[in-house]
Design an enzyme around this catalytic site. Structure first.
Site, PDB file in Angstrom:
ATOM      1  N   ARG A   1       0.853  -1.198   0.000  1.00 47.99           N
ATOM      2  CA  ARG A   1       0.000   0.000   0.000  1.00 47.99           C
ATOM      3  C   ARG A   1       0.883   1.240   0.000  1.00 47.99           C
ATOM      4  O   ARG A   1       1.785   1.374   0.820  1.00 47.99           O
ATOM      5  CB  ARG A   1      -0.897  -0.014   1.236  1.00 47.99           C
ATOM      6  CG  ARG A   1      -2.014   1.027   1.170  1.00 47.99           C
ATOM      7  CD  ARG A   1      -3.020   0.730   2.266  1.00 47.99           C
ATOM      8  NE  ARG A   1      -4.155   1.609   2.236  1.00 47.99           N
ATOM      9  CZ  ARG A   1      -5.275   1.385   2.910  1.00 47.99           C
ATOM     10  NH1 ARG A   1      -5.394   0.302   3.636  1.00 47.99           N
ATOM     11  NH2 ARG A   1      -6.281   2.231   2.870  1.00 47.99           N
TER      12      ARG A   1
ATOM     13  N   ASP B   1       0.093 -13.378  13.738  1.00 51.21           N
ATOM     14  CA  ASP B   1      -0.857 -12.856  14.732  1.00 51.21           C
ATOM     15  C   ASP B   1      -1.005 -13.833  15.895  1.00 51.21           C
ATOM     16  O   ASP B   1      -1.062 -13.430  17.062  1.00 51.21           O
ATOM     17  CB  ASP B   1      -2.217 -12.623  14.064  1.00 51.21           C
ATOM     18  CG  ASP B   1      -2.088 -11.808  12.785  1.00 51.21           C
ATOM     19  OD1 ASP B   1      -1.607 -10.673  12.856  1.00 51.21           O
ATOM     20  OD2 ASP B   1      -2.450 -12.319  11.716  1.00 51.21           O
TER      21      ASP B   1
ATOM     22  N   HIS C   1      -6.506 -11.183   8.303  1.00 50.16           N
ATOM     23  CA  HIS C   1      -5.211 -10.650   8.752  1.00 50.16           C
ATOM     24  C   HIS C   1      -5.248  -9.136   8.548  1.00 50.16           C
ATOM     25  O   HIS C   1      -4.692  -8.591   7.607  1.00 50.16           O
ATOM     26  CB  HIS C   1      -4.061 -11.287   7.975  1.00 50.16           C
ATOM     27  CG  HIS C   1      -2.726 -10.687   8.293  1.00 50.16           C
ATOM     28  ND1 HIS C   1      -2.171 -10.753   9.553  1.00 50.16           N
ATOM     29  CD2 HIS C   1      -1.848  -9.984   7.538  1.00 50.16           C
ATOM     30  CE1 HIS C   1      -1.003 -10.117   9.546  1.00 50.16           C
ATOM     31  NE2 HIS C   1      -0.787  -9.640   8.334  1.00 50.16           N
TER      32      HIS C   1
END
Length: 326
Positions: free
Chosen positions: A85, A152, A180
């Site tokens: 991103r 995680d 996620h």
């Protein structure tokens, strides 16, 4: 095969694979490293370093920018590379860019890899990228695709362990439900902690329900962002360790009575999660096949959080599938 092989996660990952931490200490390895053409000079340096490690199990390293070379006859594919991103980029822009990448890689798996290949998607948004890859490889069973939520899971174990003053290995059966992303639900209602007094339920070991239902969940959800803020780079060492844990459990199985978290195909699941998603569940693995742990009691607190992350995944899926059909 590892994609994004010139990147920082791969740099931490490849040594562990090549020295036998994942597939076994007696399993010879051929590594295929795929990256985009501009990264080939960097990748050549990674190949040199792997050669210079003089590892007994590493038989060959092939660096390439060609899918037909990288995906040929694979036993295992770890898809790390994705479009990151960028500033000003909306989530749908990120999804659109990644749909193109993972459609192409899914098609390459379908065409060139063994039908028994096990595919782990790491590149974000990992759940939806994994779904697109699986849909683009119709001849490979959906069960052979999974996405990484082990990082995680490991983060949740570590937070509980630090709170209880025990090693992380003394914490088992935490669950990461869902995406996620920051909507994931780290659930410790079925978690056990080995204390000096014996094995206790997590809530009894921690003795702080408000922390477990509040700051603990937020810490795990936001941990990736916290690492980026501190390090100015995303998680690499811990991501590589989680990839190794995930693939080793596929190859070797999970310990009896324990389960781990991974993003898998939701169709037919026992928890009412919508069909046709890659959703993180508690799973047990035997003979390279995962099974969702069933019959776990789910209270209203957990159900609402599981539904919220499912809603985000459905929205992501529908956006991605619209791009796929375009």
């Amino acid at each position: 095969m590892v994609t994004g092989a010139a990147g920082q996660i791969a740099y931490s990952l490849l040594f562990s694979i090549a020295k036998g931490d994942v597939f076994g200490k007696d399993q010879p390895i051929i590594l295929l490293l795929l990256d985009i053409t501009p990264m080939l000079p960097v990748l050549e340096g990674v190949v040199m370093e792997l050669q210079d490690c003089a590892l007994p199990l590493l038989r060959e390293v092939i660096a390439t920018d060609k899918e037909e070379v990288a995906f040929k006859d694979l036993d295992a594919a770890i898809l790390v590379g994705s479009m990151p991103r960028k500033e000003g980029m909306e989530r749908k822009d990120l999804l659109k860019a990644n749909v193109a990448i993972f459609r192409s890689q899914g098609a390459a798996l379908d065409k060139y890899a063994k039908k028994t290949v096990h595919v782990l998607v790491v590149g974000n948004p990992a759940n939806t990228n994994c779904l697109i890859a699986a849909k683009s490889a119709p001849s490979i069973p959906k069960e052979n695709f999974s996405c990484l939520t082990r990082l995680d899971h490991n983060r949740a174990c570590s937070q509980v362990a630090m709170r209880c003053g025990v090693p992380a290995t003394h914490v088992k059966n935490v669950i990461i439900w869902g995406n996620h992303s920051s909507t994931q639900y780290p659930d410790v209602h079925h978690c056990k902690v080995s204390m000096s007094s014996g094995e206790l339920a997590c809530f009894d070991a921690v003795k702080d329900d408000s922390w477990l239902k509040g700051d603990f969940i937020a810490t795990v959800q936001q941990r990736g962002a916290a690492v980026i803020k501190a390090r100015k780079l995303s998680s690499a060492m811990s991501a590589a360790k989680a990839i190794c844990d995930h693939m080793r459990d596929i190859w070797s199985g999970t310990p009896k009575g324990e389960f781990i978290s991974m993003g898998v195909y939701s169709t037919g699941n026992p928890y009412g999660v919508p069909e046709d998603l890659i959703y993180s569940f508690p799973v047990q693995i035997k003979d390279k096949a995962w099974k969702i742990v069933d019959s776990l009691a789910i209270n209203d607190f957990s159900k609402s959080k599981m539904d919220a992350t499912a809603a985000e995944l459905m929205e992501e899926r529908d956006t991605a599938l619209a791009f796929l059909a375009a």
